[in-house]
Design an enzyme around this catalytic site. Sequence first.
Site, short mmCIF file in Angstrom:
data_model
loop_
_atom_site.label_atom_id
_atom_site.label_comp_id
_atom_site.label_asym_id
_atom_site.label_seq_id
_atom_site.Cartn_x
_atom_site.Cartn_y
_atom_site.Cartn_z
N ASP A 120 0.86 -1.19 0.00
CA ASP A 120 0.00 0.00 0.00
C ASP A 120 0.89 1.23 0.00
O ASP A 120 1.98 1.22 0.58
CB ASP A 120 -0.90 0.02 1.24
CG ASP A 120 -2.01 -1.01 1.18
OD1 ASP A 120 -2.46 -1.34 0.06
OD2 ASP A 120 -2.43 -1.49 2.24
N ASP A 139 -7.19 -1.25 -4.61
CA ASP A 139 -8.31 -0.96 -3.72
C ASP A 139 -9.29 0.02 -4.37
O ASP A 139 -10.51 -0.09 -4.19
CB ASP A 139 -7.81 -0.39 -2.39
CG ASP A 139 -6.93 -1.37 -1.63
OD1 ASP A 139 -7.10 -2.60 -1.82
OD2 ASP A 139 -6.09 -0.91 -0.84
#
Length: 160
Positions: A120, A139
Amino acid sequence: MAARWMIWGAALSFLADQASKYLVIHWMGLDQRHRIDVLPPFLNFRYGENTGINFGLFGGGDEAARWILIALSAVICVVLAVWVCRGQDKSWGMQLSAGLVIGGALGNVADRLLYGYVLDFLNTSCCGIQNPFVFNVADIFIFAGAAGLIFFDGRRKKPA
């Protein structure tokens, strides 16, 4: 081909996710620097290793959890593809939305296979609210695809 939009959506979202991670994490060196302010506070790059699901939930970090999440993601991708292909509504919007979810999920699966966790790097804040969480391009595609599946669902409600 009945699922053309789904295949294109999955391929492009998967490639965009993996390319963005390579560019930001490895090429820009976020894995070494851990933070890059791009357009503070609206857009920042913050290095994150997510062993769980969204917001780090179920992130124990053990191997069993990793493989369970990989298997669960794969099952969801297959079920979603079958559902959209067999459904009565095979509109381009439903196909593309399913493809975005599938490509995003497979992008995160690739991370789990390669690294043992999901990479991330995106952090956004606004209006005096400091967001402590990081996420990735996969995401975004998963969220947009899920919203599209709801929006493009062709079932009409019958009047009362």
